[in-house]
Design an enzyme around this catalytic site. Structure first.
Site, PDB file in Angstrom:
ATOM      1  N   GLU A   1       0.845  -1.200   0.000  1.00 27.80           N
ATOM      2  CA  GLU A   1       0.000   0.000   0.000  1.00 27.80           C
ATOM      3  C   GLU A   1       0.877   1.245   0.000  1.00 27.80           C
ATOM      4  OE1 GLU A   1      -3.156  -0.123   2.912  1.00 27.80           O
ATOM      5  OE2 GLU A   1      -3.799  -2.095   2.240  1.00 27.80           O
TER       6      GLU A   1
ATOM      7  N   HIS B   1      -9.278   9.799   2.393  1.00 28.39           N
ATOM      8  CA  HIS B   1      -8.867   8.714   1.503  1.00 28.39           C
ATOM      9  C   HIS B   1      -9.086   9.181   0.073  1.00 28.39           C
ATOM     10  CE1 HIS B   1      -8.217   4.779  -0.167  1.00 28.39           C
ATOM     11  NE2 HIS B   1      -7.942   4.294   1.032  1.00 28.39           N
TER      12      HIS B   1
ATOM     13  N   ARG C   1      -0.922   9.131   1.502  1.00 32.41           N
ATOM     14  CA  ARG C   1      -2.341   9.381   1.235  1.00 32.41           C
ATOM     15  C   ARG C   1      -2.687  10.871   1.152  1.00 32.41           C
ATOM     16  NH1 ARG C   1      -5.575   5.231   4.820  1.00 32.41           N
ATOM     17  NH2 ARG C   1      -4.800   3.620   3.411  1.00 32.41           N
TER      18      ARG C   1
ATOM     19  N   HIS D   1     -11.628   9.874   6.204  1.00 28.99           N
ATOM     20  CA  HIS D   1     -11.272   8.468   6.415  1.00 28.99           C
ATOM     21  C   HIS D   1     -10.781   8.159   7.821  1.00 28.99           C
ATOM     22  CE1 HIS D   1     -10.141   4.473   5.167  1.00 28.99           C
ATOM     23  NE2 HIS D   1      -8.868   4.667   5.500  1.00 28.99           N
TER      24      HIS D   1
ATOM     25  N   ARG E   1      -1.711   9.215   8.675  1.00 24.76           N
ATOM     26  CA  ARG E   1      -1.464   7.816   9.028  1.00 24.76           C
ATOM     27  C   ARG E   1      -0.969   7.002   7.834  1.00 24.76           C
ATOM     28  NH1 ARG E   1      -4.487   3.489   8.273  1.00 24.76           N
ATOM     29  NH2 ARG E   1      -6.519   4.522   8.138  1.00 24.76           N
TER      30      ARG E   1
HETATM   31  C1  SIN Z   1      -7.472   0.923   2.396  1.00 23.60           C
HETATM   32  O1  SIN Z   1      -7.681  -0.271   2.257  1.00 23.60           O
HETATM   33  O2  SIN Z   1      -7.126   1.668   1.473  1.00 23.60           O
HETATM   34  C2  SIN Z   1      -7.650   1.530   3.733  1.00 23.60           C
HETATM   35  C3  SIN Z   1      -6.651   0.990   4.642  1.00 23.60           C
HETATM   36  C4  SIN Z   1      -6.290   2.000   5.664  1.00 23.60           C
HETATM   37  O3  SIN Z   1      -7.038   2.922   5.910  1.00 23.60           O
HETATM   38  O4  SIN Z   1      -5.204   1.905   6.198  1.00 23.60           O
END
Ligand code: SIN
Length: 528
Positions: free
Chosen positions: A112, A225, A271, A328, A363
């Site tokens: 991620e 998000h 993010r 988010h 975060r």
């Molecule tokens: C996601 O799956 O993009 C969200 C995961 C997160 O908020 O860390």
């Protein structure tokens, strides 16, 4: 209830982890208006970030966490989280939690944004939260009781929190006492129009802690998000960052790659950076899409997202999912130490409502579930360690309430609209000031510290939304710089670079103290 009892406000993952660790020695009562089954934990898609692979190290995870969060962390708490995580998650697996594995039986670790390696445990493809919650719920014994009453206030006597006041659907109230009270109410995305959160999450824990006099911090840092799926202005659900980890790309309607040349990590930039790029496209009237054509076996890997899209009439064969930004995660919250203790004696906070300092200003992806696992354990251990010091009231009290005079507050949808205009991805002094004036015009100063006991639940919820928004707006107004998820158009430059430098320096010296022991994961522990 009384001695030997603990109250946990909330039923998400932070609450269940804490309850499970306590339940052999304590009677635990979990409070939630709707019981177990809703809330953000169930919705978590991506997974749990943890340095569990033999090629990875907690120190790498630590670096990524600090970098993504702008070096605005509690370093001790952050270190504790990345170090304790692997063993706790291994223990879950020994107890039967099944994370996804590849055809050879090895853990299949996802990627991620802003991670420097694959370290995301996931389950059921994109149903990690649901699988984890089912696993934890199955382990809960009978002495953990779930009470479907809405906690509206904390009971604080002589500076010590010894109970909670609840409101029932019939308007009556109950007061319950316990030796420790844990706030695990989650975040506040529900005060925004577009959110990945359960809309019922409106900052209730934050508000009750504020009304009780607890210290709060970093409230201006609220993460958006970048890929919330939408159709006709309505949010359908989240498109996990894991999609970009597997090759999806953000594009506009003309096919231009949004993140090209904006950040060295491209689509996997932190993010806050990606959210601002999506927001900027929208400002320029461009539509945003996630191009998923590079992901093989999409439906197999992401069954939940596929189902959501299909049900909403989004044709996955076109290879594009329409996305926008959505509130988010709240990095700020009720200030705690590494044991989850707040500034009020016997009051704890855990999970998103807590400001442990592990997320900084933004975060790192999939660190939130990890936080609940690590700090839920910390909280429970502290309660068990300290319980012999505690004497507490045992009597529950019930009060029949007549509805009283209450303020005439704006409707929830109106509050959401104003909040979204003022506290979104970018902020300005003028919009924040206008918003604060609007909030004050609700009579906030008269009602925010008053008793809410004889108000209707609907009025209490509106008051909670307004109080949460007011706390965030005031913090956002006071931080006259852009940092992480808090972006002030009128103060675009970071003005406190020295603070970053200082924190890097502190981190280096903490790490230096650990010498070889720091870089290792718990499989290969080498002590210094
Ligand atoms: C996601 O799956 O993009 C969200 C995961 C997160 O908020 O860390």
């Amino acid at each position: 209830m009384g001695h030997d009892s603990v109250i946990i406000i909330g039923t998400g993952m932070a609450a269940l982890v804490t309850a499970l660790k306590l339940c052999n020695e304590k009677n635990v009562k979990l409070f939630s208006k709707n019981g177990i089954g809703d809330g953000n934990s169930w919705r978590a898609q991506g997974g749990i970030a943890v340095a569990i692979d033999h090629t990875d190290y907690p120190s790498n995870h630590y670096e990524d966490t600090l970098k993504a969060g702008g070096y605005h962390h509690n370093l001790e708490a952050t270190m504790l989280m990345v170090e304790k995580g692997p063993a706790l998650l291994r223990n879950w697996m020994e107890m039967g939690m099944e994370f996804d594995r590849d055809h050879r039986g090895h853990l299949s670790l996802g990627m991620e944004g802003a991670h420097n390696s694959r370290r995301i445990l996931h389950a059921g493809g994109d149903q990690t939260g649901m699988r984890c919650m089912n696993f934890l719920q199955r382990l809960l014994p009978k002495n953990v009781e779930v009470i479907k009453e809405q906690v509206i206030d904390l009971q604080v006597t002589d500076g010590v929190c010894d109970g909670v006041v609840t409101k029932k659907a019939d308007g009556n109230t109950n007061t319950y006492f316990a030796e420790a009270i844990v706030i695990a109410t989650g975040g506040c995305g529900g005060i925004f129009q577009h959110t990945s959160n359960d809309p019922n999450l409106i900052g209730s824990g934050l508000t009750m802690a504020y009304r009780a006099g607890a210290t709060l911090s970093d409230l201006e840092f609220l993460q958006f998000h970048p890929t919330v799926i939408h159709k006709n202005g309505k949010v359908i659900g989240l498109a996990s960052e894991a999609l970009r980890g597997e090759g999806a790309r953000l594009v506009d309607e003309a096919g231009n790659i949004t993140m090209e040349n904006l950040h060295p990590y491209g689509d996997l930039a932190p993010r806050d950076v990606v959210a601002r790029a999506i927001h900027e496209n929208e400002r320029l009237q461009k539509k945003n899409y996630l191009d998923i054509t590079r992901i093989p076996k999409f439906k197999e890997r992401f069954p939940h997202i596929s189902k959501m899209c299909e049900e909403a009439g989004i044709d996955l064969k076109k290879g594009r999912i329409p996305v926008t930004t959505g509130a988010h995660f709240h990095m700020g919250g009720v200030v705690t130490d590494i044991y989850g203790r707040t500034s009020i004696e016997r009051l704890y906070a855990v999970g998103e409502v807590a400001r442990t300092g592990v997320h900084g200003t933004n975060r790192l992806a999939s660190n939130s579930l990890l936080e609940t696992v690590v700090f839920g354990t910390q909280v429970a251990e502290d309660i068990l360690r300290r319980s012999s010091e505690v004497a507490c009231k045992t009597k529950e009290t019930h009060q029949t309430m007549k509805l009283g005079k209450e303020p005439d507050l704006p409707a929830k949808e109106d509050i959401r609209q104003y909040v979204s205009n003022a506290l979104g991805v970018t902020r300005t002094s003028a919009t924040l000031q206008g918003f604060l004036t609007w909030l004050e015009n609700t009579g906030l100063q008269q009602w925010k510290d008053a008793s809410w006991l004889n108000w209707k639940i609907e009025t209490i919820e509106r008051a909670t939304m307004i109080t949460t928004a007011w706390l965030i707006a005031r913090s956002a107004m006071e931080r006259t710089e852009s940092r992480g998820a808090h972006f002030r158009v009128d103060f675009p430059q970071r003005q406190k670079k020295w603070r970053n430098a200082q924190l890097i320096h502190e981190g280096e010296s903490l790490r230096a103290k650990r010498t070889k022991g720091w870089k290792t994961n718990d499989q290969q522990m080498v002590t210094s």
